[in-house]
Design an enzyme around this catalytic site. Sequence first.
Site, PDB file in Angstrom:
ATOM      1  N   GLU A  29     -73.477  86.885 -46.941  1.00 24.90           N
ATOM      2  CA  GLU A  29     -72.869  88.058 -47.492  1.00 24.90           C
ATOM      3  C   GLU A  29     -73.116  89.030 -46.236  1.00 24.90           C
ATOM      4  O   GLU A  29     -74.008  89.555 -45.691  1.00 24.90           O
ATOM      5  CB  GLU A  29     -73.657  88.731 -48.587  1.00 24.90           C
ATOM      6  CG  GLU A  29     -72.670  87.297 -49.396  1.00 24.90           C
ATOM      7  CD  GLU A  29     -73.594  88.590 -51.168  1.00 24.90           C
ATOM      8  OE1 GLU A  29     -73.017  87.738 -52.115  1.00 24.90           O
ATOM      9  OE2 GLU A  29     -74.647  88.458 -50.489  1.00 24.90           O
ATOM     10  N   ASP A  82     -76.219  87.356 -59.471  1.00 19.03           N
ATOM     11  CA  ASP A  82     -75.954  88.429 -58.239  1.00 19.03           C
ATOM     12  C   ASP A  82     -74.508  87.364 -58.134  1.00 19.03           C
ATOM     13  O   ASP A  82     -75.013  87.744 -56.649  1.00 19.03           O
ATOM     14  CB  ASP A  82     -77.201  88.835 -57.320  1.00 19.03           C
ATOM     15  CG  ASP A  82     -78.451  87.760 -56.901  1.00 19.03           C
ATOM     16  OD1 ASP A  82     -77.145  86.576 -56.952  1.00 19.03           O
ATOM     17  OD2 ASP A  82     -78.587  88.065 -55.781  1.00 19.03           O
TER      18      ASP A  82
END
Lengths: 342, 342
Positions: free
Chosen positions: A56, A227
């Site tokens: 990410e 998450d």
Amino acid sequence: MVQFVNVTNMARWIQRESVEKIIGTMIDYLERDFKRWEKFDKIARVASHTPFGVIELMPTSDGEEYSFKYVNGHPSNPARGFQTVTAYGMLADVDNGYPTFISEMTLLTALRTAATSAMVAKKLARPDSRTMAMIGTGSQSEFQALGFRAAMGIEDLVIFDTDPEAMDKFRRNMEPLGFRIRLTSSVDEAVDGADIITTCTADKAQNTILARHHVKPGVHLNAVGGDCPGKTELDEQIVRDSTVFVEFPPQTRIEGEIQQVEEGFPVVEFWKVLTGEEPGRRSAEEITLFDSVGFAIADFAALRCVRDLTAGTELQDSIELIADPEDPKDLFSLVGSLKPIS
Amino acid sequence: MVQFVNVTNMARWIQRESVEKIIGTMIDYLERDFKRWEKFDKIARVASHTPFGVIELMPTSDGEEYSFKYVNGHPSNPARGFQTVTAYGMLADVDNGYPTFISEMTLLTALRTAATSAMVAKKLARPDSRTMAMIGTGSQSEFQALGFRAAMGIEDLVIFDTDPEAMDKFRRNMEPLGFRIRLTSSVDEAVDGADIITTCTADKAQNTILARHHVKPGVHLNAVGGDCPGKTELDEQIVRDSTVFVEFPPQTRIEGEIQQVEEGFPVVEFWKVLTGEEPGRRSAEEITLFDSVGFAIADFAALRCVRDLTAGTELQDSIELIADPEDPKDLFSLVGSLKPIS
């Protein structure tokens, strides 16, 4: 030149200052930036998913400084000798676009995640909270424990992990620092009597680490491990019966515990609690849930904190990351035939 | 440890090998990756815009390696002594998410942009092309010229820039390398008789650097500078009268010359020309337009090229960017009380 804090220097700094002291200062940085939430450029992080994990990029900017973090999440890494999460990040000057600061962020992410959890719990947990249950005692767990002691004075920890060695490791690391720690053999046992429950596990799956009956009235839930799309830790009914606080709703709806409930499910943006626009905990019986997924503004604050606090010390090196030709239109001068070959 | 090529080492490598030789090799890397276009994770770059410029992240992955580039674009920078574009980037291992390689990319972006333009021109320009007009002689221009010589043998350049000093700089850099260069005082003069026209200017505005009458039948247009929403260089009618080739349509429709035309305007994805799915130039009279905005897959190829070609040499340093505790679940061991304070 770009200033650089490498892993050794980050570790050196944390050892010298102590995790708790740094988290205390970092909470000030976080509160300052969360209070001016509306100033920031905000997007859900940019994720590249594979069957093994996710990579990410988490950018943000307040219009003067820009930051981003590179971070991976690979739940099967520890079994192969790698960490689940590694990270690094940088700051840049928005005015000219030049990077100014780069830092390891594996350790820094652990600090900022703990500091964020602690900042939130200060507002949402019952002020008389004494005992924290910790489900999952992996890489982040010691930092979470120290964050909660720094912010709320929590010293009684009841822990559970499916890996007994991870529990032993936690005890070995934390007992010398004065915590009272009880190891348990089930979630049921761990949460019994807890004022705060922290869940921080790493499986990339829809799990039910906590069932509805585990969560008594008045508990504050610090849910750190859900998450990722498809990665949750809580029974959906817990989400429905709690007041849910989040960082950035567009990201949390994709990644957090609330991916289990409908799009319109009501949540409170935590920054509004800090500014007073929304109440925090409203009664001693309310269940408060911090559905933490980690947002770029916390990394922005953490990077500025470490940059400021290590400025002018030997903990920062200079690295030559950005070309700087004398004539800005003459990049070729750096490699051209008129330059002596070195 | 992460391998690192800093600015000095990048410049040293380019000087030793020569721009043309590197671009030749880089075209092989680019062609290989463009031919397997469908294997890549592709998104339009992630941009943070301000009134001064833009900061962008450009990630991609082929499922085995992941890359991203940080790059800014600030047209008013040179007037303040800074470069319009600076960049750096990295490679990571998708399997465990660990970064493996980081590199300066200000110079590398100039190389890869030129290599991409040259790769495309080899397929789209008329094979008998002899003269290139270059509108804009800033930072990228020398690299473009060398790229076109490497790929197509172009040695005759007719140049125009609104800044006479930038033209002098270009001549000073390029004449010693054997180019025949003519400076002009207008676009009209520069494009007269050109087989290829390269536009590479940096203004952040909707400009008409080239009018319709500047572009004669059979010309190949290498439009490099329109690369931002609201930033274009060509008269809309040129776009309409050309066959338009692009990198990644969803990004080019936002950023390229084709932002001037309707969403459904037909374009050819250049990678399909390489695989043979689409024709390149179809006649000696066709106007071909490469609406280049720069795509992440080219950075992926360029990073792998420099990584491979400098491997095992003193041009790569090791930097300690990623924490690596012995027990991957014991990150705290790096900073805990059991570690001697250094």
